[in-house]
Enzyme design. Structure first.
Site, PDB file in Angstrom:
ATOM      1  N   GLN A 125       0.836  -1.199   0.000  1.00  0.00           N
ATOM      2  CA  GLN A 125       0.000   0.000   0.000  1.00  0.00           C
ATOM      3  C   GLN A 125       0.872   1.251   0.000  1.00  0.00           C
ATOM      4  O   GLN A 125       1.720   1.399   0.876  1.00  0.00           O
ATOM      5  CB  GLN A 125      -0.871  -0.014   1.258  1.00  0.00           C
ATOM      6  CG  GLN A 125      -1.877   1.107   1.324  1.00  0.00           C
ATOM      7  CD  GLN A 125      -2.607   1.111   2.662  1.00  0.00           C
ATOM      8  OE1 GLN A 125      -1.991   1.221   3.717  1.00  0.00           O
ATOM      9  NE2 GLN A 125      -3.907   0.986   2.622  1.00  0.00           N
ATOM     10  N   GLY A 126       0.678   2.116  -0.967  1.00  0.00           N
ATOM     11  CA  GLY A 126       1.506   3.324  -1.069  1.00  0.00           C
ATOM     12  C   GLY A 126       0.692   4.590  -0.895  1.00  0.00           C
ATOM     13  O   GLY A 126       0.514   5.343  -1.847  1.00  0.00           O
ATOM     14  N   GLU A 243     -12.123  -0.716   6.364  1.00  0.00           N
ATOM     15  CA  GLU A 243     -10.864  -1.160   6.982  1.00  0.00           C
ATOM     16  C   GLU A 243     -10.908  -0.920   8.496  1.00  0.00           C
ATOM     17  O   GLU A 243     -10.658  -1.812   9.296  1.00  0.00           O
ATOM     18  CB  GLU A 243      -9.708  -0.385   6.350  1.00  0.00           C
ATOM     19  CG  GLU A 243      -8.365  -0.611   7.001  1.00  0.00           C
ATOM     20  CD  GLU A 243      -7.254   0.297   6.438  1.00  0.00           C
ATOM     21  OE1 GLU A 243      -7.509   1.055   5.490  1.00  0.00           O
ATOM     22  OE2 GLU A 243      -6.142   0.233   6.975  1.00  0.00           O
ATOM     23  N   ASN A 360      -4.768   7.461  16.105  1.00  0.00           N
ATOM     24  CA  ASN A 360      -5.922   7.586  16.994  1.00  0.00           C
ATOM     25  C   ASN A 360      -6.265   9.045  17.284  1.00  0.00           C
ATOM     26  O   ASN A 360      -7.420   9.369  17.548  1.00  0.00           O
ATOM     27  CB  ASN A 360      -5.659   6.803  18.287  1.00  0.00           C
ATOM     28  CG  ASN A 360      -5.842   5.311  18.059  1.00  0.00           C
ATOM     29  OD1 ASN A 360      -5.935   4.868  16.908  1.00  0.00           O
ATOM     30  ND2 ASN A 360      -5.906   4.536  19.125  1.00  0.00           N
ATOM     31  N   GLU A 361      -5.255   9.942  17.206  1.00  0.00           N
ATOM     32  CA  GLU A 361      -5.584  11.368  17.396  1.00  0.00           C
ATOM     33  C   GLU A 361      -6.532  11.809  16.275  1.00  0.00           C
ATOM     34  O   GLU A 361      -7.525  12.501  16.517  1.00  0.00           O
ATOM     35  CB  GLU A 361      -4.319  12.235  17.360  1.00  0.00           C
ATOM     36  CG  GLU A 361      -3.418  12.115  18.594  1.00  0.00           C
ATOM     37  CD  GLU A 361      -2.540  10.866  18.560  1.00  0.00           C
ATOM     38  OE1 GLU A 361      -2.432  10.227  17.496  1.00  0.00           O
ATOM     39  OE2 GLU A 361      -1.961  10.526  19.617  1.00  0.00           O
TER      40      GLU A 361
HETATM   41  C1  LIG Z   1       3.032  -0.617  11.412  1.00  0.00           C
HETATM   42  C2  LIG Z   1       2.717   0.439  10.400  1.00  0.00           C
HETATM   43  C3  LIG Z   1       2.410   0.060   9.098  1.00  0.00           C
HETATM   44  C4  LIG Z   1       2.148   1.027   8.127  1.00  0.00           C
HETATM   45  N1  LIG Z   1       1.922   0.610   6.837  1.00  0.00           N
HETATM   46  C5  LIG Z   1       1.710   1.531   5.869  1.00  0.00           C
HETATM   47  C6  LIG Z   1       1.536   1.117   4.518  1.00  0.00           C
HETATM   48  O1  LIG Z   1       1.582  -0.071   4.196  1.00  0.00           O
HETATM   49  N2  LIG Z   1       1.339   2.066   3.568  1.00  0.00           N
HETATM   50  C7  LIG Z   1       1.280   3.393   3.882  1.00  0.00           C
HETATM   51  O2  LIG Z   1       1.068   4.198   2.982  1.00  0.00           O
HETATM   52  N3  LIG Z   1       1.472   3.835   5.156  1.00  0.00           N
HETATM   53  C8  LIG Z   1       1.681   2.926   6.166  1.00  0.00           C
HETATM   54  N4  LIG Z   1       1.890   3.335   7.460  1.00  0.00           N
HETATM   55  C9  LIG Z   1       1.993   4.781   7.744  1.00  0.00           C
HETATM   56  C10 LIG Z   1       0.809   5.350   8.510  1.00  0.00           C
HETATM   57  O3  LIG Z   1      -0.334   5.398   7.708  1.00  0.00           O
HETATM   58  C11 LIG Z   1       1.235   6.752   8.997  1.00  0.00           C
HETATM   59  O4  LIG Z   1       2.295   6.564   9.910  1.00  0.00           O
HETATM   60  C12 LIG Z   1       0.106   7.469   9.680  1.00  0.00           C
HETATM   61  O5  LIG Z   1      -0.914   7.816   8.767  1.00  0.00           O
HETATM   62  C13 LIG Z   1       0.609   8.770  10.371  1.00  0.00           C
HETATM   63  O6  LIG Z   1       1.318   9.563   9.481  1.00  0.00           O
HETATM   64  P1  LIG Z   1       2.782  10.085   9.864  1.00  0.00           P
HETATM   65  O7  LIG Z   1       3.600   8.923  10.312  1.00  0.00           O
HETATM   66  O8  LIG Z   1       3.259  10.904   8.719  1.00  0.00           O
HETATM   67  O9  LIG Z   1       2.587  11.008  11.146  1.00  0.00           O
HETATM   68  P2  LIG Z   1       2.078  12.510  11.176  1.00  0.00           P
HETATM   69  O10 LIG Z   1       0.886  12.672  10.301  1.00  0.00           O
HETATM   70  O11 LIG Z   1       3.244  13.417  10.927  1.00  0.00           O
HETATM   71  O12 LIG Z   1       1.608  12.645  12.687  1.00  0.00           O
HETATM   72  C14 LIG Z   1       2.516  12.806  13.779  1.00  0.00           C
HETATM   73  C15 LIG Z   1       1.701  12.944  15.047  1.00  0.00           C
HETATM   74  O13 LIG Z   1       0.873  14.135  14.985  1.00  0.00           O
HETATM   75  C16 LIG Z   1      -0.490  13.802  15.205  1.00  0.00           C
HETATM   76  N5  LIG Z   1      -1.344  14.655  14.368  1.00  0.00           N
HETATM   77  C17 LIG Z   1      -1.177  14.940  13.054  1.00  0.00           C
HETATM   78  N6  LIG Z   1      -2.173  15.729  12.618  1.00  0.00           N
HETATM   79  C18 LIG Z   1      -3.014  15.933  13.674  1.00  0.00           C
HETATM   80  C19 LIG Z   1      -4.238  16.660  13.855  1.00  0.00           C
HETATM   81  N7  LIG Z   1      -4.821  17.309  12.849  1.00  0.00           N
HETATM   82  N8  LIG Z   1      -4.828  16.629  15.080  1.00  0.00           N
HETATM   83  C20 LIG Z   1      -4.255  15.939  16.115  1.00  0.00           C
HETATM   84  N9  LIG Z   1      -3.087  15.253  16.009  1.00  0.00           N
HETATM   85  C21 LIG Z   1      -2.481  15.233  14.803  1.00  0.00           C
HETATM   86  C22 LIG Z   1      -0.598  12.352  14.776  1.00  0.00           C
HETATM   87  O14 LIG Z   1      -1.713  11.715  15.392  1.00  0.00           O
HETATM   88  C23 LIG Z   1       0.733  11.778  15.252  1.00  0.00           C
HETATM   89  O15 LIG Z   1       0.660  11.448  16.621  1.00  0.00           O
HETATM   90  C24 LIG Z   1       2.155   2.403   8.459  1.00  0.00           C
HETATM   91  C25 LIG Z   1       2.451   2.787   9.777  1.00  0.00           C
HETATM   92  C26 LIG Z   1       2.740   1.829  10.733  1.00  0.00           C
HETATM   93  C27 LIG Z   1       3.072   2.271  12.121  1.00  0.00           C
END
Ligand SMILES: Cc1cc2nc3c(=O)[nH]c(=O)nc-3n(C[C@H](O)[C@H](O)[C@H](O)COP(=O)(O)OP(=O)(O)OC[C@H]3O[C@@H](n4cnc5c(N)ncnc54)[C@H](O)[C@@H]3O)c2cc1C
Length: 377
Positions: A125-126, A243, A360-361
């Protein structure tokens, strides 16, 4: 909600139970997030497909059994209770396939679904990019129209098991002049195409579970767009609720973990009121989650949709999973790290639950604004 299962459903469950008990690998497989473990998991998933147990709810023409939603839930319970391995094909069968069933052309269904169910074509998934995770619509990878198809450029990250997969689906900005959610298109891309570089990297537990995918002028033909050009956001979002609300984490997984926890408590002969209370709570939470899921399934069977309340579900299972594993580690005390990795590894993965499938946020924002109707600021 009627929790009495029909004779047909019970017969299906018994058949699944008998098959699983006879066939689930006796020795636990290595982690599916390592190359060796991934190969072992594929062998198991291929065996499941050969005997038509890999995608029970799909129509028979694609390798399924046409099982109902209730039967699928019963199958999942039996699957985890039998101690069967987690599914390394999940990004395809649980996340991409529902989008193909809803938005795919007949040609795409015929071409893509069966090899996916057979664990022959493996999908990553990208969605996420550096700088575009929670705020996915800010993604910067682009798609430019060329003769017969599109040229893709950009970088995707956190792609689960992409180092071991042959295809990736993802969103690309096809029209920068439209508002951010509107100019995105959903593409399916071979990871073997010219211009694709996949670079695996390790997770917290040391397994190579993640990869970054770089795309430089990668040609993708028009036939590999899912849904309409510039409307990929709606294709992607239509599947995120199912999902979070149903398909990714069925209750069977948590019921089996709670049962293992009870076994651990008994083995340890722990005489501790507080721990006993927590073990009981873990079991009750898993049962509550099961009943809630049956309620969701009943709603779907009544023709209703999974809505924003899917976010409550996601917060619930992910936090329950951490609590259950924390209780196990406390029971194991000093031995937790010697436990051949099972509870410790499970705990480390549970910590990721509040992050993947939308943090979860973000789910709490959705619950506040969309379910409770609270003001945005
Ligand atoms: C085990 C695992 C598997 C994954 N697999 C995939 C995959 O196969 N393909 C893929 O595309 N992605 C994948 N991901 C990525 C995942 O979807 C992202 O990590 C997730 O969406 C959060 O994005 P980020 O890491 O850029 O964090 P950010 O978006 O930068 O967030 C950082 C922190 O800020 C908080 N935050 C951000 N915006 C807000 C807001 N508006 N209000 C309150 N809090 C906020 C977030 O909750 C988080 O705690 C995976 C992640 C994990 C941990």
């Amino acid at each position: 909600m009627d929790l009495t299962f029909s004779d047909e459903e019970l017969a299906f469950r018994d058949e699944a139970r008998a098959w699983l008990r006879a066939n689930v690998p006796k020795q636990p497989l290595e982690s599916g997030d390592t190359a060796a473990g991934f190969a072992q998991h594929l062998e198991w998933e291929k065996q499941m497909f050969a005997e038509r147990w890999s995608v029970v709810s799909w129509p028979e023409e694609y390798g399924g059994r046409g099982a109902s939603l209730m039967e699928w839930l019963l199958f999942e319970e039996e699957y985890y209770l039998a101690g069967a391995p987690s599914r390394v094909t999940q990004n395809g069968i649980f996340l991409l396939a529902p989008a193909i069933f809803e938005y795919g052309t007949e040609e795409q269904k015929r071409r893509l679904l069966k090899p996916m169910a057979a664990a022959e074509q493996l999908w990553a998934q990208g969605w996420s990019e550096p700088g575009a995770g929670s705020d996915l619509a800010s993604l910067r990878s682009t798609a430019t129209k060329v003769e017969g198809g599109w040229k893709l450029n950009g970088q995707k990250t956190w792609c689960t098991r992409a180092s071991f997969c042959d295809y990736m689906y993802g969103l690309f900005r096809s029209n920068p002049d439209l508002p951010r959610h509107k100019g995105l298109t959903y593409f399916m891309v071979p990871l073997t195409a010219d211009g694709v570089t996949v670079r695996g990297f390790d997770r917290l537990d040391g397994d190579e579970g993640f990869a970054e995918v770089f795309l430089e002028d990668v040609f993708v033909p028009d036939r590999d767009i899912l849904g309409e050009v510039d409307k990929g956001w709606y294709v992607a979002m239509s599947t995120t609720n199912s999902e979070r609300g149903l398909s990714l984490r069925s209750p069977g997984r948590f019921i089996a973990t709670a049962d293992r926890l009870i076994g651990l408590y008994k083995d340890r002969d722990a005489d501790d009121d507080q721990l006993r209370e927590r073990v009981t709570r873990a079991w009750m939470e898993a049962q509550a989650y099961r009943l809630y899921t049956f309620q969701t399934a009943t709603r779907l069977l009544d023709g209703k949709q999974i809505g924003y309340d899917a976010s409550m579900n996601k917060v619930f299972w992910s936090e329950m999973d951490i609590r259950t594993h924390e209780t196990a580690l406390e029971l194991l005390a000093d031995e937790a790290e010697l436990d051949e990795g099972r509870w410790m590894k499970g705990f480390q993965f549970a910590l990721a639950g509040p992050i993947y499938a939308g943090t979860n946020e973000i789910q709490r924002n959705v619950i506040a604004e969309r379910v409770l109707g609270l003001p945005r600021k």
